[in-house]
Design a protein around this motif. Sequence first.
Motif, mmCIF file in Angstrom:
data_model
loop_
_atom_site.group_PDB
_atom_site.id
_atom_site.type_symbol
_atom_site.label_atom_id
_atom_site.label_comp_id
_atom_site.label_asym_id
_atom_site.label_seq_id
_atom_site.Cartn_x
_atom_site.Cartn_y
_atom_site.Cartn_z
ATOM 1 N N GLY B 300 0.770 -1.291 -0.060
ATOM 2 C CA GLY B 300 -0.037 0.070 -0.048
ATOM 3 C C GLY B 300 0.829 1.339 0.087
ATOM 4 O O GLY B 300 0.538 2.275 0.676
ATOM 5 N N ILE B 301 1.868 1.346 -1.058
ATOM 6 C CA ILE B 301 2.733 2.525 -0.722
ATOM 7 C C ILE B 301 2.369 3.308 -1.803
ATOM 8 O O ILE B 301 1.834 3.327 -2.651
ATOM 9 C CB ILE B 301 4.307 1.964 -1.437
ATOM 10 C CG1 ILE B 301 4.729 1.104 -0.045
ATOM 11 C CG2 ILE B 301 5.244 3.146 -1.440
ATOM 12 C CD1 ILE B 301 6.033 0.358 -0.771
ATOM 13 N N ALA B 302 2.246 4.776 -1.151
ATOM 14 C CA ALA B 302 1.849 5.873 -2.028
ATOM 15 C C ALA B 302 3.014 6.888 -1.542
ATOM 16 O O ALA B 302 3.775 6.675 -0.681
ATOM 17 C CB ALA B 302 0.547 6.523 -1.709
ATOM 18 N N GLU B 303 2.823 8.031 -2.187
ATOM 19 C CA GLU B 303 3.984 9.316 -1.866
ATOM 20 C C GLU B 303 3.629 9.639 -0.502
ATOM 21 O O GLU B 303 2.369 9.935 -0.020
ATOM 22 C CB GLU B 303 3.804 10.501 -3.086
ATOM 23 C CG GLU B 303 4.456 10.216 -4.165
ATOM 24 C CD GLU B 303 4.388 11.151 -5.243
ATOM 25 O OE1 GLU B 303 3.847 12.221 -5.105
ATOM 26 O OE2 GLU B 303 4.405 10.904 -6.535
ATOM 27 N N GLY B 304 4.707 9.867 0.370
ATOM 28 C CA GLY B 304 4.738 10.200 1.744
ATOM 29 C C GLY B 304 4.749 9.036 2.542
ATOM 30 O O GLY B 304 4.786 9.309 3.806
ATOM 31 N N SER B 305 4.656 7.788 2.167
ATOM 32 C CA SER B 305 4.408 6.798 3.142
ATOM 33 C C SER B 305 5.803 6.575 3.819
ATOM 34 O O SER B 305 7.116 6.902 3.021
ATOM 35 C CB SER B 305 4.498 5.340 2.264
ATOM 36 O OG SER B 305 3.182 5.465 1.517
ATOM 37 N N ARG B 306 5.866 5.959 5.160
ATOM 38 C CA ARG B 306 6.897 5.826 5.689
ATOM 39 C C ARG B 306 7.417 4.584 5.379
ATOM 40 O O ARG B 306 6.868 3.542 5.464
ATOM 41 C CB ARG B 306 6.752 6.048 7.264
ATOM 42 C CG ARG B 306 6.471 7.111 7.721
ATOM 43 C CD ARG B 306 7.550 8.261 7.630
ATOM 44 N NE ARG B 306 8.771 8.131 8.670
ATOM 45 C CZ ARG B 306 9.869 8.769 8.318
ATOM 46 N NH1 ARG B 306 10.091 9.527 7.638
ATOM 47 N NH2 ARG B 306 10.806 8.196 9.203
ATOM 48 N N VAL B 307 8.610 4.211 5.035
ATOM 49 C CA VAL B 307 9.144 2.904 4.842
ATOM 50 C C VAL B 307 10.598 2.516 5.307
ATOM 51 O O VAL B 307 11.301 3.571 5.845
ATOM 52 C CB VAL B 307 9.420 2.668 3.004
ATOM 53 C CG1 VAL B 307 8.050 2.762 2.499
ATOM 54 C CG2 VAL B 307 10.157 3.775 2.564
ATOM 55 N N TYR B 308 10.733 1.320 5.421
ATOM 56 C CA TYR B 308 12.136 0.732 6.228
ATOM 57 C C TYR B 308 12.710 -0.052 4.885
ATOM 58 O O TYR B 308 12.135 -1.008 4.445
ATOM 59 C CB TYR B 308 11.840 -0.041 7.163
ATOM 60 C CG TYR B 308 11.197 0.728 8.238
ATOM 61 C CD1 TYR B 308 11.609 1.743 9.340
ATOM 62 C CD2 TYR B 308 9.565 0.874 8.320
ATOM 63 C CE1 TYR B 308 10.988 2.273 10.066
ATOM 64 C CE2 TYR B 308 8.965 1.865 9.191
ATOM 65 C CZ TYR B 308 9.631 2.307 10.170
ATOM 66 O OH TYR B 308 8.981 3.293 10.970
ATOM 67 N N LEU B 309 14.070 0.393 4.720
ATOM 68 C CA LEU B 309 14.711 -0.222 3.600
ATOM 69 C C LEU B 309 15.970 -1.036 4.090
ATOM 70 O O LEU B 309 16.569 -0.734 5.097
ATOM 71 C CB LEU B 309 15.362 0.671 2.642
ATOM 72 C CG LEU B 309 14.396 1.821 1.949
ATOM 73 C CD1 LEU B 309 15.113 2.814 1.315
ATOM 74 C CD2 LEU B 309 13.370 1.175 1.283
#
Lengths: 251, 318
Positions: B300-309
Amino acid sequence: MIWFSLLVLIPLAAIIVKASGGGWHTYADTLSNSQTLDAIKLTVGTSLLVTALNMVMGTIIAWVLVRDRFPGKALLDLVIDIPFALPTIVAGLVLLSLYGADSPLGLHFANTRSAVFLAIAFVTLPFVVRTVQPVLEEMETDVEDAAASLGASRAVTFRRVVLPTLVPAIFAGASLSFARGISEYGSLVLLSGNLPHRTEVTSVRVMSYLEGGDTAAAASVATVLLVVALLAIVSLDIIARRVARRDGRNG
Amino acid sequence: MSIEVKNVNKRFGDFVALDDVSVSLPTGQLTALLGPSGGGKSTLLRIIAGLDSADSGSISIEGTEATHLPPQKRNIGFVFQHYAAFKHMSVAKNVAFGLEIRKKPKPEIERKVNELLDLVHLSQFANRLPAQLSGGQRQRMALARALAVEPTVLLLDEPFGALDAKVRKELRDWLRRLHDEVHVTTVFVTHDQEEALEVADEIVVINQGRVEQVGTPDQLYDAPANDFVMSFLGDVTTLGGELIRPHDIEVDVTPGEPGAIEGSVSRVLRIGFEVRLTVLTDVGEVVTVELTRTNARRLGIAEGSRVYLNAVLGATRV
């Protein structure tokens, strides 16, 4: 088309009409005149010789101008056009002062057939150079490398790969050079001395007919020149096509 | 080894085209010289062919010392980027050229030409002039012409560089199949890493006149020797100060594993089945990540999402 007609076709037609105005016997009379015949022979013969020379020398000069690097190349490239750009009578003066009676070089060509040859060679030099040069510039050196990688020596590469590409340009230059040669007047009129049967060329002959008031005779000589020029251009074109195709399609 | 290049140097004025290059190219294989334009790979190929000469160093072909041999005596086939067709000769005559130079008997030439035209699928065009062929057909003709003399090595200089993308792909597959049939030692120059990876048995990466790495496509892709090879062979991005391929990064929306790098998605770009994210990490690194459409949807990724790489297991990093 109208422009072309006004400029070329109508004057050409006028010459032929003028010459035929006196009927066939004007032609016959003029052409059986031995002085006129000698003039035509000299003009056509010399022009053919010069053209043959130009085909060889012109190609070599073009080659040097395109492929070799040396100081003064740009200057030489410019100088090539001078014989063409110079008003012919000025060219005549140049030749006269160089090869005339008091030649600084000690070469005395005045009043000889060599003078005619020299003058025609001088003014027609640029033609083959200038037609071959752009073709050489366009030609990729890859093609020569390809021939070499296939085992062809430089001589074979030149004969079988380079020359066939240049042939149309060489012959186009040759036609121009020949046409210019047979019509030359200004540059040779001073040095050749215009001796009847010896060094008198056709255009000088036409001039003297005109001065004598015999316009019909002048026009018939002019018509002969016209026909010779046409024949030469057409046959050079045919030869060029033959040569270009010789190595071409299978068989 | 079929072609042995030893300590070759070549300068054009001040420009160093080849800087002490040594490389061995194996017999019977299809080797790619890969590198950016102006890197020296074409110069190396031309020196092998004898079309250019090295300032110093030596070349031997199949054990024959060739450094000072003219191209005519090296028994090589050379294919040029712009075909170098003999424009005034028919296709058949082009192919026959090398055989005619060698003064082979006519029936033999005819048989060989027919055989080769068959091989490159140009039989029906034998009597056409090169100008009447498409680019791809012209290059196949050039290839037949080069193969006609049964060269010890076949050298191709950006052979598909002048062709449009679709034809390029077709010809490249076809070259691979042809090589599997003919088995002549082949070296081709390309700046297209995909072409090299797809076609070659072995790749020599050349940059700024030097050999960066030699290896199989897998070796180069999985274990690049340096930054240059890594970035030249595929897309790269930086993660935690290291070069990594964008598809070797795992994306999560919850802080799972320790050591994951946190950031927020600044851009989502969808290209067909693939989704490309631009992530701005909290330490200020801009990371490009590639994932499949399915994965992106699931997360559910969109612009502004917090992610962990995280780098995936076995990721290539330099």
